[in-house]
Design an enzyme around this catalytic site. Structure first.
Site, short mmCIF file in Angstrom:
data_model
loop_
_atom_site.label_atom_id
_atom_site.label_comp_id
_atom_site.label_asym_id
_atom_site.label_seq_id
_atom_site.Cartn_x
_atom_site.Cartn_y
_atom_site.Cartn_z
N SER A 97 0.83 -1.19 0.00
CA SER A 97 0.00 0.00 0.00
C SER A 97 0.88 1.26 0.00
CB SER A 97 -0.95 -0.05 1.20
OG SER A 97 -1.99 0.88 1.07
N ASP A 137 -8.88 -3.79 -6.70
CA ASP A 137 -8.52 -3.18 -5.42
C ASP A 137 -9.15 -1.79 -5.33
OD1 ASP A 137 -7.31 -2.16 -3.15
OD2 ASP A 137 -5.29 -2.73 -3.74
N HIS A 168 -7.26 -5.98 -0.76
CA HIS A 168 -6.11 -5.09 -0.67
C HIS A 168 -4.99 -5.82 0.05
CE1 HIS A 168 -4.02 -1.30 -0.52
NE2 HIS A 168 -3.93 -1.33 0.79
#
Length: 566
Positions: free
Chosen positions: A244, A468, A498
């Site tokens: 991320s 996502d 995710h």
């Protein structure tokens, strides 16, 4: 009650399913864009020289012998085989002799199982910004990590501002509202003004509590800290796993220090285009969450025989709205209002794994039992301090990294328009980031031009789920493009959870393991820049849509030639 070992496994699974010092100064990097905030080229050059001196000094001060690993403090809740240390870095890299801060570091030594040769340290950043990686070494206990743990020291750390690493706070966690949060479905002008006033107060709190340190919580400084950590671990080149926000951190590191990149796995990629960092990225995220909210409702509708919530996504939405209206009148369990409800169901936009639980909670509520929803959605008072810290770091890094609109009219116009097609999370996202509109730090907020490094990077691996919501797929494609011909992209097609690496998809994990252990990337033969697309069906879970893995990229010569190793 969970055992300590079970708690460790749960923490790590959640973290992953969510991801003589070397000569630092001798590796020239292009002037970082934040240095360009000075008045002219001469002062920018002086700032760059000072930064390099700071990096060299910090590396010498915290070199391989300076990282004194020992027993971890009890507060870290880590087993004895994981060792901890602190790393000293400058608060401001332009003032190497100025205030210093200390970052916490954890490490599990390579096991060397089955005679595996040690390949150095694998450093992880789980994202946020605001998340701690201190529990990363525990992945050594998880299935599928045995060969990586045999070859690498697994190194986690808490970035600046996080946990015990010069912790940042913007308000007293105890001052947080203790009652249920009630958010209107369509915020009125009066409610918007109330939230704007709260955002301004929050920004003032950050400035007051952080003081002179506030400007130094940035992604470029996180990258410099990572550079010092690499040197302190005795590694000439960095092997890195970022998830991320960690993908953006890794990309910025690669741009500033391309000669010190060995291997990078970047999982669930943030779009690094400077024009999208961070305001437009958050608008894109709200659109992505809306798509995932549709995915969840469609899945629940397909399982009407189990949950009884309707055979169409619209019927499921109607049931959710009935629950929302009910908790607006009477909070579930006395603790779950519309705000807590939305937060709980936002997790369904992040992770397929929670879909059965969230669907069951809706069904139980509509049958007259609110306890299931209350158990899933009620805030945990014990987590309040950690949540406040994470939010403070998130806010400071995003606000410091890039310019944000200062005019409320821009926010109101953009989010009102977006909410017409993406109502689920648009306004909550906007209000979360709204402190950046009145942030105290204004000068020098120019995002790093990821991919602008003069040297060709060694082969890197980008991993992404096609649907996502938190980091929409276009960001992975943009990151691959900016990292250059040596970057491969592994796509989990039709999937949207995710954080792909670490146990969700065996096919993806095999690609990651091969790359980390051998440097080999997926793909077939072909000229640099060509693409090879292959689809592999992954194991199917009863509650998760079938997943395919597409591979984009190709091998480009041997590991030695790609890395420039003589």
């Amino acid at each position: 009650m969970r055992t300590r070992t079970a708690r460790h496994a749960a923490v790590v699974a959640a973290l992953l399913l969510t991801l003589g010092a070397p000569d630092v100064a001798a590796a020239p990097a292009p002037p970082p864009p934040d240095a360009a905030g000075t008045a002219d080229a001469e002062s920018a050059g002086a700032a760059l020289v000072a930064r390099r001196a700071a990096l060299a000094a910090a590396s010498r001060g915290g070199g391989a012998s300076g990282l004194d690993f020992g027993a971890c403090p009890a507060v870290e809740d880590l087993p004895s085989r994981v060792r901890c240390a602190t790393l000293r870095v400058p608060l401001d890299y332009a003032r190497p002799d100025g205030p210093q801060i200390f970052l916490t570091v954890s490490r599990a030594a390579a096991t060397g199982a089955r005679g595996a040769a040690r390949q150095g340290a694998l450093v992880q950043n789980p994202g946020g910004p605001g998340a701690s990686g201190m529990h990363f070494p525990l992945v050594a206990d998880l299935p599928g990590w045995e060969r990586i743990a045999a070859a690498y020291d697994l190194v986690g750390y808490a970035p600046r501002g996080v946990g015990r690493s010069a912790p940042l706070s913007c308000r007293d966690p105890a001052a947080r509202a203790t009652g249920p949060v009630q958010e209107p479905v369509r915020p009125s002008p009066a409610y918007k003004m109330q939230r704007l006033a709260q955002a301004r107060a929050y920004a003032r709190g950050c400035a007051r509590r952080a003081g002179a340190a506030l400007p130094y919580y940035t992604t470029p400084n996180n990258a410099r800290d990572l550079h010092v950590l690499r040197a302190a671990l005795g590694e000439e080149k960095l092997t890195f796993l970022g998830a991320s926000y960690g993908t953006y951190l890794g990309a910025v590191y690669a741009t500033l220090y391309p000669r010190h990149v060995r291997r990078m796995v970047l999982d669930s990629a943030v779009d690094p285009d400077p024009r999208r960092v961070w305001y437009r990225n958050n608008l894109d995220q709200a659109r992505g969450f809306e798509g995932r909210w549709r995915d969840f409702r469609a899945w629940v509708a397909r399982h009407h025989s189990v949950y009884g919530l309707g055979t169409t996504p619209e019927a499921v939405q109607a049931g959710y709205e009935r629950v929302r209206d009910a908790v607006a009148r009477t909070p579930a369990g006395g603790t779950v209002g519309t705000g807590e409800l939305r937060s709980a169901y936002l997790q369904a936009a992040y992770y397929d794994d929670v879909w059965p639980d969230r669907a069951a909670a809706l069904a139980a509520f509509l049958r007259g039992d609110p306890s299931v929803l209350a158990a899933q959605a009620a805030p945990d008072p014990a987590a309040a301090a950690g949540a406040e810290n994470a939010t403070a770091v998130y806010t400071a890094v995003l606000c410091n990294d890039a310019p944000w609109p200062a005019d409320w009219g821009t926010w109101d116009r953009d989010n009102t328009e977006l909410a017409r097609t993406a109502p689920f999370e648009t306004w909550a996202n906007a209000f979360l980031n709204l402190p950046c509109a009145s942030w105290a730090v204004r000068a020098g907020r120019s995002p790093v031009a990821v991919g602008a490094q003069p040297e060709r990077l060694p082969r890197t691996l980008v991993v992404a789920a096609e649907r996502d919501g938190a980091t929409p797929y276009a960001g992975a494609q943009e990151l691959q493009r900016r990292l250059g011909a040596g970057a491969s992209l592994v796509t989990e097609t039709g999937a949207g959870s995710h954080g792909v690496v670490g146990g969700r998809n065996g096919c993806v994990d095999r690609h990651v393991e091969r790359y980390l252990l051998t440097g080999g990337r997926p793909g077939g033969a072909g000229p640099p820049g060509a693409a090879d697309y292959r689809a592999l069906r992954a194991p199917r879970r009863w509650f998760v849509a079938p997943r395919l893995v597409a591979v984009h990229g190709e091998d480009v010569g041997s590991e030695e030639s790609a890395l420039g190793v003589s």
